[in-house]
Design an enzyme around this catalytic site. Structure first.
Site, mmCIF file in Angstrom:
data_model
loop_
_atom_site.group_PDB
_atom_site.id
_atom_site.type_symbol
_atom_site.label_atom_id
_atom_site.label_comp_id
_atom_site.label_asym_id
_atom_site.label_seq_id
_atom_site.Cartn_x
_atom_site.Cartn_y
_atom_site.Cartn_z
ATOM 1 N N LYS A 5 -49.577 -1.367 86.970
ATOM 2 C CA LYS A 5 -50.413 -2.332 87.705
ATOM 3 C C LYS A 5 -51.774 -2.557 87.051
ATOM 4 O O LYS A 5 -52.254 -1.753 86.253
ATOM 5 C CB LYS A 5 -50.543 -1.911 89.166
ATOM 6 C CG LYS A 5 -49.231 -2.214 89.910
ATOM 7 C CD LYS A 5 -49.300 -2.027 91.384
ATOM 8 C CE LYS A 5 -47.936 -2.410 91.989
ATOM 9 N NZ LYS A 5 -47.801 -1.949 93.367
ATOM 10 N N ARG B 88 -42.737 4.678 93.225
ATOM 11 C CA ARG B 88 -41.985 3.479 92.818
ATOM 12 C C ARG B 88 -42.415 3.116 91.399
ATOM 13 O O ARG B 88 -43.529 2.667 91.192
ATOM 14 C CB ARG B 88 -42.294 2.344 93.804
ATOM 15 C CG ARG B 88 -41.546 1.057 93.511
ATOM 16 C CD ARG B 88 -41.989 -0.057 94.460
ATOM 17 N NE ARG B 88 -41.245 -1.283 94.236
ATOM 18 C CZ ARG B 88 -41.531 -2.149 93.274
ATOM 19 N NH1 ARG B 88 -42.544 -1.939 92.457
ATOM 20 N NH2 ARG B 88 -40.805 -3.239 93.128
HETATM 21 N N1 HH2 Z 1 -45.215 -3.204 94.273
HETATM 22 C C1 HH2 Z 1 -44.548 -4.290 93.831
HETATM 23 C C2 HH2 Z 1 -43.429 -4.775 94.523
HETATM 24 N N2 HH2 Z 1 -42.972 -4.141 95.629
HETATM 25 N N3 HH2 Z 1 -43.145 -2.377 97.191
HETATM 26 C C3 HH2 Z 1 -43.790 -1.300 97.652
HETATM 27 N N4 HH2 Z 1 -43.344 -0.658 98.745
HETATM 28 N N5 HH2 Z 1 -44.913 -0.801 97.022
HETATM 29 C C4 HH2 Z 1 -45.429 -1.393 95.910
HETATM 30 O O1 HH2 Z 1 -46.464 -0.893 95.389
HETATM 31 C C5 HH2 Z 1 -44.763 -2.557 95.396
HETATM 32 C C6 HH2 Z 1 -43.614 -3.037 96.078
HETATM 33 C C7 HH2 Z 1 -45.021 -4.998 92.595
HETATM 34 O O2 HH2 Z 1 -44.405 -4.509 91.431
HETATM 35 P P1 HH2 Z 1 -43.164 -5.226 90.672
HETATM 36 O O3 HH2 Z 1 -41.951 -5.239 91.538
HETATM 37 O O4 HH2 Z 1 -42.968 -4.596 89.357
HETATM 38 O O5 HH2 Z 1 -43.675 -6.689 90.372
HETATM 39 P P2 HH2 Z 1 -43.353 -8.100 91.020
HETATM 40 O O6 HH2 Z 1 -43.803 -8.070 92.439
HETATM 41 O O7 HH2 Z 1 -44.122 -9.055 90.149
HETATM 42 O O8 HH2 Z 1 -41.852 -8.310 90.947
#
Ligand code: HH2
Length: 257
Positions: free
Chosen positions: A204, A238
């Site tokens: 992040k 995660r």
């Molecule tokens: N962060 C992301 C997405 N979902 N869910 C939870 N519970 N906690 C988090 O910190 C979280 C989440 C963002 O990361 P990523 O899935 O890699 O990116 P994107 O939202 O661009 O798909």
């Protein structure tokens, strides 16, 4: 918890696993690397992301969940839409990871209650399109904790067993770098809510704010923040890089005895 993003636009791996076969192969690799849970998502929640229709999200995640179901990890679906969660649960998911904490779709709480799903309730200030525009708090930890306490009550009032609720302060969701670090330093205060804590720091931008690194160069910061979060009592991390974080956690645990 290993991340399987079936999206064209996720902030660090968008487009890599849009093809279902690629996503399934990636999920299997993460299971081999030690992921106990795979979090499958079909909609990016990165700052500025545009929403995706339920039909498109379903088309992305259902074949992948079906392909990963029974392959060794529990499956969680990263969605705020009840129609997507319902189809994901039918396809083999057992955890619903809802970044809106059941506020995005009125059908979500009754669905999770009826199906006995475990739910992840995450804190977010505002919505992804605008959440990083000047987020402000008095005391970020106190406010996030009060929000999560209120969402536990809402979940239980909707018939979800308290034992099935996990909590997440939502690193990067409507927070400055300083807010994220304050939350990570004071995770112990969120533990007082008595529910398992999920923490997602992986790749992040708060890491990049510390050292100027780009999203594909944040493995060290991901490991540091994940290990410190675990030491502060996080139960689920995660992450995209399961093998590396798993090794770091195993060594940290061995040292601490
Ligand atoms: N962060 C992301 C997405 N979902 N869910 C939870 N519970 N906690 C988090 O910190 C979280 C989440 C963002 O990361 P990523 O899935 O890699 O990116 P994107 O939202 O661009 O798909």
């Amino acid at each position: 918890m290993g991340v399987v993003n079936v999206t064209p636009d996720s902030f660090s791996d968008g487009g890599l696993y849009l093809d279902p076969e690629m996503a399934i192969a990636h999920g299997r690799e993460l299971t081999q690397a030690g992921a106990e849970i795979l979090d499958v998502g079909g909609e990016s929640t990165r700052p500025g992301a545009e929403p995706v229709s339920a039909e498109e999200e379903l088309r992305r995640v259902v074949p992948v969940i079906r392909g990963l179901s029974g392959a060794g990890s529990r499956i969680s679906v990263d969605t705020s839409k009840a129609a997507v969660a319902a189809a994901a649960l039918d396809a083999g998911a057992e955890i619903v990871n809802d970044v809106t904490a059941l506020r995005g779709d009125p059908e979500m709480a009754p669905l999770c209650a009826e199906r006995g799903a475990t739910v992840v309730l995450m804190h977010m200030l505002g919505e992804p399109r605008t959440m990083q525009v000047d987020p402000r708090y008095g005391d970020v930890v106190v406010e996030v904790k009060a929000f999560l306490a209120e969402r536990i009550e809402a979940a239980v009032a909707a018939g979800i067993e308290a034992e099935r609720v996990w909590l997440d302060p939502g690193i990067g969701f409507g927070k400055t770098g300083a807010h994220n670090m304050e939350l990570l330093r004071r995770l112990g205060e969120l533990r007082e809510l008595g529910r398992p804590l999920v923490i997602g720091t992986s790749r992040k931008s708060f890491i990049g704010k510390v050292d100027g690194s780009a999203a594909d160069q944040r493995l060290g910061g991901t490991i540091a923040s994940s290990v410190l979060a675990a030491a502060e009592g996080a139960d689920v991390l995660r992450v995209h890089d399961v093998a590396e974080v798993r090794q770091a956690l195993t060594v940290a645990a061995a040292i601490l005895g």
